[in-house]
Motif scaffolding. Structure first.
Motif, short mmCIF file in Angstrom:
data_model
loop_
_atom_site.label_atom_id
_atom_site.label_comp_id
_atom_site.label_asym_id
_atom_site.label_seq_id
_atom_site.Cartn_x
_atom_site.Cartn_y
_atom_site.Cartn_z
N HIS A 1 0.72 -1.24 0.04
CA HIS A 1 0.04 -0.02 0.00
C HIS A 1 0.91 1.37 0.14
CE1 HIS A 1 -3.60 -2.29 0.38
NE2 HIS A 1 -3.29 -2.73 1.44
N ASN A 2 2.06 1.11 0.64
CA ASN A 2 2.84 2.43 0.64
C ASN A 2 3.92 2.49 -0.65
OD1 ASN A 2 4.38 0.29 1.17
ND2 ASN A 2 5.55 1.12 3.00
N LEU A 3 3.61 2.12 -1.89
CA LEU A 3 4.35 2.04 -3.03
C LEU A 3 4.46 3.72 -3.28
CD1 LEU A 3 5.71 0.53 -5.31
CD2 LEU A 3 3.69 0.86 -6.53
N ASN A 4 5.47 4.15 -3.50
CA ASN A 4 5.72 5.56 -3.65
C ASN A 4 6.11 5.78 -5.53
OD1 ASN A 4 6.16 8.44 -3.59
ND2 ASN A 4 8.11 8.11 -2.94
N TYR A 5 5.25 6.11 -5.96
CA TYR A 5 5.34 6.07 -7.56
C TYR A 5 4.98 7.43 -8.16
CZ TYR A 5 0.33 4.71 -7.65
OH TYR A 5 -0.88 4.93 -7.57
N LEU A 6 5.10 7.47 -9.71
CA LEU A 6 4.62 8.64 -10.42
C LEU A 6 3.84 8.08 -11.54
CD1 LEU A 6 4.60 11.97 -11.08
CD2 LEU A 6 6.88 11.31 -12.18
N THR A 7 2.72 8.51 -11.68
CA THR A 7 1.99 8.12 -13.12
C THR A 7 2.49 8.68 -14.16
OG1 THR A 7 0.06 7.63 -11.77
CG2 THR A 7 -0.47 7.97 -14.09
N HIS B 1 -14.75 -4.67 -13.11
CA HIS B 1 -13.89 -4.94 -12.00
C HIS B 1 -12.48 -4.23 -12.26
CE1 HIS B 1 -12.54 -8.21 -14.50
NE2 HIS B 1 -11.59 -8.41 -14.07
N ILE B 2 -11.93 -3.91 -13.47
CA ILE B 2 -10.66 -3.23 -13.43
C ILE B 2 -11.03 -1.75 -13.29
CG2 ILE B 2 -8.86 -2.57 -15.31
CD1 ILE B 2 -9.14 -5.63 -14.86
N LEU B 3 -10.11 -1.41 -12.27
CA LEU B 3 -10.32 0.02 -11.77
C LEU B 3 -9.22 1.01 -12.24
CD1 LEU B 3 -11.08 -0.89 -8.03
CD2 LEU B 3 -12.68 -0.35 -9.83
N ILE B 4 -8.16 0.62 -12.42
CA ILE B 4 -7.00 1.38 -13.01
C ILE B 4 -5.98 0.47 -13.85
CG2 ILE B 4 -4.80 2.51 -12.13
CD1 ILE B 4 -6.43 3.33 -9.62
N ASP B 5 -5.49 1.12 -14.94
CA ASP B 5 -4.40 0.79 -15.61
C ASP B 5 -3.69 1.48 -16.21
OD1 ASP B 5 -3.04 -1.04 -17.48
OD2 ASP B 5 -4.68 -1.38 -18.86
N GLU B 6 -2.41 1.59 -15.66
CA GLU B 6 -1.67 2.86 -15.96
C GLU B 6 -0.23 2.35 -15.98
OE1 GLU B 6 -2.37 5.50 -12.91
OE2 GLU B 6 -1.66 4.20 -10.97
N ILE B 7 0.56 3.09 -16.43
CA ILE B 7 2.23 3.13 -16.52
C ILE B 7 2.77 3.80 -15.36
CG2 ILE B 7 4.18 3.07 -17.82
CD1 ILE B 7 2.10 1.07 -18.86
N ILE B 8 3.70 3.36 -14.69
CA ILE B 8 4.18 4.13 -13.51
C ILE B 8 5.74 3.87 -13.45
CG2 ILE B 8 2.22 3.84 -12.17
CD1 ILE B 8 3.70 1.85 -10.48
N GLU B 9 6.51 4.90 -12.69
CA GLU B 9 7.89 4.66 -12.35
C GLU B 9 7.93 4.85 -11.01
OE1 GLU B 9 10.11 7.12 -14.86
OE2 GLU B 9 9.76 8.90 -13.62
N LEU B 10 8.89 4.54 -10.37
CA LEU B 10 9.11 4.66 -8.64
C LEU B 10 9.81 6.06 -8.67
CD1 LEU B 10 10.64 1.28 -8.08
CD2 LEU B 10 8.35 1.81 -7.78
N LYS B 11 9.34 6.34 -7.51
CA LYS B 11 9.82 7.61 -7.14
C LYS B 11 11.00 7.45 -6.07
CE LYS B 11 7.13 10.91 -6.04
NZ LYS B 11 6.02 11.90 -5.66
N PHE C 1 6.90 0.19 -14.57
CA PHE C 1 5.99 -0.83 -14.13
C PHE C 1 4.60 -0.53 -14.76
CE2 PHE C 1 8.32 -1.22 -10.02
CZ PHE C 1 8.73 -2.60 -10.16
N ARG C 2 3.96 -1.51 -14.99
CA ARG C 2 2.62 -0.99 -15.36
C ARG C 2 1.68 -1.59 -14.07
NH1 ARG C 2 -0.98 -4.74 -19.89
NH2 ARG C 2 -3.04 -3.71 -19.88
#
Length: 389
Positions: A218-224, A237-247, A259-260
């Motif tokens: 739950h504490n994943l620190n990321y940027l969309t 049931h799919i709520l979010i589908d996005e590409i992210i990178e870690l902060k 990440f996806r």
């Protein structure tokens, strides 16, 4: 009506030739004191099928089947001392290697194959199971101040739903540390829970061209970076589908790629499940279904729930765990050959109730609730002595 017990017929399905080769290779019958490796295996499988809770149960249970022992390939029921002594001294790797030997042959059965995903990649499900032990008795199994435990890090093949890799460590070993040496083939997919959300581990998998679907913390620190379009009028049931990178420099230093991130709604448990993956082309629903497939591992965990150990040494515990895995493999094979739609938990319970009943195994597997055919008994012919002249 069969002339040998249900348990004897199940044991006859084992490849004794392979077992004999392993015994010869590992020299486990030296100084066996009349309790050879095959008798040891049969005794421990009886322990699993009959849910025995002590060496006394094993000895007395097999002693009650005196007329069927030769069909099991053993000469006499073992004593309590013999079971305890060999559990302590016979190398548990014999049973480990026999499990994988059986898996190599049984894993090819077409009945084991599961077809659900269109992806061509080999799918593996990763999980760990902590088995609690009493620290005062199992002093080698350090876990917490007043508790002992061993942990099984298990990799299941999705198709056969059978363990293809098992790493047994002490209870203190973290899940991600127990997964470091797992052998995975290039292009395969590994599905795991949040306890395997370790960026160094994920980077190692990605570097070896292994796809992963892991529940993130739950504490994943990321940027969309980008939001993908959600499917319309389907897969609600799919709520979010996005590409992210870690902060953060530390996190990015461990995993610098993108990440996806897919968030799904779990209706059954009324919760949101958030996943990360390095697979960018599959549909969000495929990623969702892949994660749901790992819930099947709970079936294996329930069958492996060992309430009591019949030995306190590390070797004895390992033998009981590996023979439990052999039992599961045998149950899966029996389920595959049956026409009746068995659940594994029901199958093992019914075998336990009928373990020494003399009935044809294949008939019983197909029609467990039908009455067995009655055979004429010549003893009743003597009733003719009372026929009137």
């Amino acid at each position: 009506m069969a002339n040998i017990s249900l348990f004897s017929q199940i044991i006859s399905k084992l490849d004794r030739g392979k077992f004999t080769q392993l015994v010869s290779k590992k020299q486990t019958d030296k100084h066996n004191k009349g309790f050879d490796s095959w008798t040891h295996l049969v005794s421990m499988l009886f322990c699993q099928f009959a849910k025995s809770s002590s060496v006394r149960d094993i000895s007395n249970g097999l002693r009650s089947a005196t007329g069927n022992l030769n069909h099991l390939g053993i000469q006499k029921a073992p004593s309590k001392f013999s079971v305890s002594y060999q559990n302590k001294n016979r190398d548990h790797n014999l049973f480990k290697e026999y499990y994988f030997s059986l898996l190599e042959s049984l894993g090819q059965l077409s009945q084991f194959k599961r077809v659900k995903f269109r992806i061509k990649s080999k799918i593996f499900l990763l999980d760990s199971t902590t088995i609690s032990l009493c620290l005062s008795l199992f002093d080698w199994a350090k876990y917490k101040t007043a508790k002992g435990a061993v942990k099984m890090h298990t990799l299941l093949d999705y198709e056969g739903q059978l363990p293809v890799y098992v790493n047994i460590t002490d209870g203190k070993t973290a899940d991600n540390k127990g997964a470091v040496d797992i052998p995975l083939q290039k292009g395969s997919v590994i599905v795991a829970d949040r306890f395997y959300n370790d960026f160094n581990l994920l980077n190692a998998w990605d570097s070896n061209q292994i796809f992963f679907v892991v529940r993130h913390k739950h504490n994943l620190n990321y940027l969309t970076i980008k939001e993908n379009k959600l499917p319309e009028n389907s897969c609600e049931h799919i709520l979010i589908d996005e590409i992210i990178e870690l902060k953060g420099l530390v996190s990015k230093g461990k995993y610098h790629k993108k990440f996806r991130r897919v968030a799904i709604w779990d209706e059954k448990n009324q919760q949101t499940i958030e996943l990360i993956t390095n697979q960018m082309s599959w549909t969000a629903n495929t990623i969702s279904e892949l994660y749901k497939s790992r819930w099947q591992i709970e079936i294996i965990k329930n069958l492996l729930h060992i309430k009591s150990f019949i030995g306190t040494t590390k070797n004895a515990v390992m033998i009981q765990i590996w023979t439990a895995l052999i039992t599961i493999l045998m149950l899966k094979a029996l389920k595959a050959m049956a026409k009746y739609g068995w659940h594994l938990s029901n199958l093992v319970a019914f075998i336990r109730l009928n373990i020494f009943v003399k009935i044809d195994l294949h008939i019983w597997l197909d029609k467990p609730f039908d009455e067995p055919p009655k055979e004429p008994n010549e003893r009743y012919i003597q009733g003719l002595l009372f026929k009137k002249q």
